[in-house]
Scaffold this motif. Sequence first.
Motif, PDB file in Angstrom:
ATOM      1  N   PHE A 168      47.612  87.850  59.208  1.00 43.90           N
ATOM      2  CA  PHE A 168      46.863  87.287  60.329  1.00 43.90           C
ATOM      3  C   PHE A 168      47.339  85.884  60.683  1.00 43.90           C
ATOM      4  O   PHE A 168      47.233  85.462  61.841  1.00 43.90           O
ATOM      5  N   ALA A 169      47.883  85.159  59.714  1.00 47.50           N
ATOM      6  CA  ALA A 169      48.488  83.865  60.043  1.00 47.50           C
ATOM      7  C   ALA A 169      49.610  84.094  61.055  1.00 47.50           C
ATOM      8  O   ALA A 169      49.777  83.360  62.027  1.00 47.50           O
TER       9      ALA A 169
ATOM     10  N   TYR B 247      51.661  93.064  39.649  1.00 42.41           N
ATOM     11  CA  TYR B 247      51.247  92.992  41.060  1.00 42.41           C
ATOM     12  C   TYR B 247      52.120  93.842  41.969  1.00 42.41           C
ATOM     13  O   TYR B 247      51.685  94.278  43.044  1.00 42.41           O
TER      14      TYR B 247
ATOM     15  N   ALA C 218      42.084  94.926  45.934  1.00 44.44           N
ATOM     16  CA  ALA C 218      41.284  94.212  46.936  1.00 44.44           C
ATOM     17  C   ALA C 218      41.807  92.791  47.082  1.00 44.44           C
ATOM     18  O   ALA C 218      41.947  92.277  48.200  1.00 44.44           O
ATOM     19  N   PHE C 219      42.132  92.161  45.971  1.00 46.05           N
ATOM     20  CA  PHE C 219      42.710  90.813  46.018  1.00 46.05           C
ATOM     21  C   PHE C 219      44.046  90.832  46.758  1.00 46.05           C
ATOM     22  O   PHE C 219      44.300  89.998  47.641  1.00 46.05           O
TER      23      PHE C 219
ATOM     24  N   ALA D  96      39.679  96.226  42.072  1.00 51.73           N
ATOM     25  CA  ALA D  96      39.517  94.768  42.174  1.00 51.73           C
ATOM     26  C   ALA D  96      40.870  94.101  42.437  1.00 51.73           C
ATOM     27  O   ALA D  96      40.995  93.209  43.279  1.00 51.73           O
ATOM     28  N   LYS D  97      41.891  94.547  41.709  1.00 55.43           N
ATOM     29  CA  LYS D  97      43.219  93.944  41.860  1.00 55.43           C
ATOM     30  C   LYS D  97      43.779  94.203  43.259  1.00 55.43           C
ATOM     31  O   LYS D  97      44.292  93.292  43.915  1.00 55.43           O
TER      32      LYS D  97
ATOM     33  N   PHE E 148      48.061  85.458  64.591  1.00 56.42           N
ATOM     34  CA  PHE E 148      47.345  84.479  65.406  1.00 56.42           C
ATOM     35  C   PHE E 148      48.205  83.269  65.771  1.00 56.42           C
ATOM     36  O   PHE E 148      47.966  82.622  66.783  1.00 56.42           O
ATOM     37  N   PHE E 149      49.176  82.923  64.932  1.00 61.79           N
ATOM     38  CA  PHE E 149      49.897  81.672  65.185  1.00 61.79           C
ATOM     39  C   PHE E 149      51.370  81.851  65.540  1.00 61.79           C
ATOM     40  O   PHE E 149      51.973  80.926  66.063  1.00 61.79           O
TER      41      PHE E 149
ATOM     42  N   LEU F  56      46.545  90.302  54.105  1.00 60.73           N
ATOM     43  CA  LEU F  56      45.925  90.055  55.407  1.00 60.73           C
ATOM     44  C   LEU F  56      45.994  88.583  55.776  1.00 60.73           C
ATOM     45  O   LEU F  56      46.123  88.225  56.947  1.00 60.73           O
ATOM     46  N   LEU F  57      45.921  87.714  54.772  1.00 56.30           N
ATOM     47  CA  LEU F  57      46.013  86.273  55.023  1.00 56.30           C
ATOM     48  C   LEU F  57      47.364  85.935  55.668  1.00 56.30           C
ATOM     49  O   LEU F  57      47.423  85.270  56.709  1.00 56.30           O
TER      50      LEU F  57
ATOM     51  N   SER G 106      43.626  91.277  50.503  1.00 56.28           N
ATOM     52  CA  SER G 106      43.185  90.041  51.138  1.00 56.28           C
ATOM     53  C   SER G 106      44.347  89.058  51.289  1.00 56.28           C
ATOM     54  O   SER G 106      44.484  88.392  52.318  1.00 56.28           O
ATOM     55  N   LEU G 107      45.186  88.994  50.259  1.00 57.22           N
ATOM     56  CA  LEU G 107      46.356  88.107  50.304  1.00 57.22           C
ATOM     57  C   LEU G 107      47.323  88.542  51.414  1.00 57.22           C
ATOM     58  O   LEU G 107      47.836  87.721  52.175  1.00 57.22           O
TER      59      LEU G 107
ATOM     60  N   PRO H  51      52.842  85.211  66.883  1.00 55.79           N
ATOM     61  CA  PRO H  51      52.901  86.672  67.081  1.00 55.79           C
ATOM     62  C   PRO H  51      54.213  87.183  67.666  1.00 55.79           C
ATOM     63  O   PRO H  51      54.492  88.366  67.572  1.00 55.79           O
TER      64      PRO H  51
ATOM     65  N   TYR I  84      39.276  98.255  37.601  1.00 57.04           N
ATOM     66  CA  TYR I  84      40.386  97.320  37.426  1.00 57.04           C
ATOM     67  C   TYR I  84      41.296  97.268  38.650  1.00 57.04           C
ATOM     68  O   TYR I  84      41.520  96.197  39.230  1.00 57.04           O
TER      69      TYR I  84
END
Lengths: 408, 269
Positions: free
Chosen positions: A257-258, A42, A246-247, A243-244, A261-262, A253-254, A250-251, A264, A240
């Motif tokens: 953005f947490a 990773y 992209a995951f 896809a990896k 937004f919460f 960005l999670l 997303s992780l 900053p 391969y």
Amino acid sequence: MHSTRPFEPKNGFVKWFDRQLPLFSVLHGALVSYPTPKNLNYWWSFGSLAALMLGVQIITGIILAMHYTPHTAMAFASVEHIMRDVNYGWLLRYVHANGASFFFIVVYIHIFRGLYYGSYKAPRELLWMLGLVIYLLMMATAFMGYVLPWGQMSFWGATVITNLFSAIPFIGTDLVTLLWGGFSVDNPTLNRFFSLHFLLPFVIAGVAILHIWALHIPGSNNPLGIDVKGPQDQIDFHPYHTAKDAFMVSLLLLVFFAMVFFAPNTLGHPDNYIQADPLVTPAHIVPEWYYLPFYAILRSIPDKLLGVVAMFAAILILFALPWLDRCKVRSGTFRPIFKQFYWLLVIDVIVLGVVGAKPAEGVWLIVGRIATAYYFFHFLILLPILSKVEKTRPLPESISQAVLAKHA
Amino acid sequence: MNNKNILAGIALIAGVAVSSMAFAATNGEKPVHPKQGWPHEKVIGAHYDRQAAQRGFQIYREACHSCHSLNFVSFRQLEGIGFSEPEIKAIAASFTVMGEPDMETGDVKERPGQPFDYIPSTFANPEAAAASNNGAIPPDLSLMVKARPGGASYLYSILTGYREPTAEELKHVPGGKIPDGGHFNPYKAGHVIAMPPPLMDGLITYTEGQPPATVEQMAYDVSTFLAWAAEPKLEQRKSMGFVVVVFLLILTGLLFWSYKRISKQVLGH
């Protein structure tokens, strides 16, 4: 590097276009058929993540520039205008401000991944050095960006950092006057910083393209640090890694953005919500977190000029790393002693970061000096000696063999 | 234990020791603010207490505005704490602002405020503000809650924190005594603040049906109002953030699952 899948377009337009300018071939080679070692973990996704953050910064930055006013009398108010009146201006600004921090987080992980797995060693020295150029450009860009809101930390941070250049013998004072466009940090300074803050990200993007180009010549390093022996060791980038990654995107960005937004303002300094005032000096002038280790090195040296030299040397030394660490084994996995000192270096840099945030006095000064000494000791003395005396563990025969053994 | 582990152990201890020292240093210097249950600091369902914020606006207007400006807040924005359009028009009209140059003569005349006007400062310029306040300009309050560590709790602490210092506390004040025109406040950096205690019980007459105007109540109300003034988009931000985070949680899960599927297909594991 040979792709296992040659580019054979079916679309007539693409065929016609690619014959005259092989843009589609190049993109296909980079994002679809680029052959990568099978065993990437990773940590190898952080290059893609860095590219994503650069894109986020450029897009939000261009829109912010449409609403921002680079003038000492109006800059602070124009940022508040963005926060209050521009549609989703608060979101753009918080994404851009936190995006800088996350760009650095991603890039620091990317650099430390390279340090552990020996990605800076032949045949990837130039790739490593281009990465360091990007890092230096990022530091300059982020510094000038932090000045733009024209808060107290903007102004005093700019004053402290630009004043460092006055330590340079003979030309120092003139150089600082040139940087400022006057005799103190003022409107001309803000104007040129805005101009350069707009320009440099595109220079970064250019060097990033060179960085990727230089990556595609030898191909990616891998956690075992051994060379690819043939197609059985490799896998195409798509599907391969798409896809990896992209995951992983997303992780990221999670978490990002947490924060946006919460929380900053967590990574910012409250003083920067006070408009710049050249007559009032804040109690503690602290740079942004990503400079803190270098700020600690600067302040640990009692002499101004030597402090500046040490600070820049701390980064420039990394350009010599491929020749300081001459161990033929790339990956830290097979270097039992190197591995221990690697983690010591990680802790050392974190300690320097903590020290950089504290006033330079008492115990912090002593801790800072020890940590600074270790930093240079690690690169200048330890690594050259280790590469001669360390007994490395035996390397696996090939990547595919190691992968098979692991999943047997 | 072999050499490697000892080395790693030393490194870990050094790291932990340094970071715990960092914590000790920050806790020793500043008093802790009394914890307030601010509804706007919640993660889910964060909102400004509208009633408190409206009372807070009244306090700002009657007790703070004579010295402190609120430059980044316009009357129209007061919609954000629940004032209706007619109420905003009435509030704006009750302030006098500098108008636009007259088309015939070029004279600038004062006129009643309009919703699009910003809340006017009492002072014409910073020099006038300094002249009326012993040479110190009372800071603008638009961003005060974001410009101090501790946010609304800091403000609440300052407003309720005025008292006589103990002999022990006085030792920590620079010079060992409160200077002329200064006031002791343990929450202020350096423990001396130029602003006299701005609130006292019953200072403001709240309208019928509102809680009694104690210092604590007023401090809570005006801190709520100024928290809103500093971050008017907070409610929108946190409610949107909830949706974004839930969306990304699901997306991340799906992408992990599809990555694992593709990995099985192309790598066999």
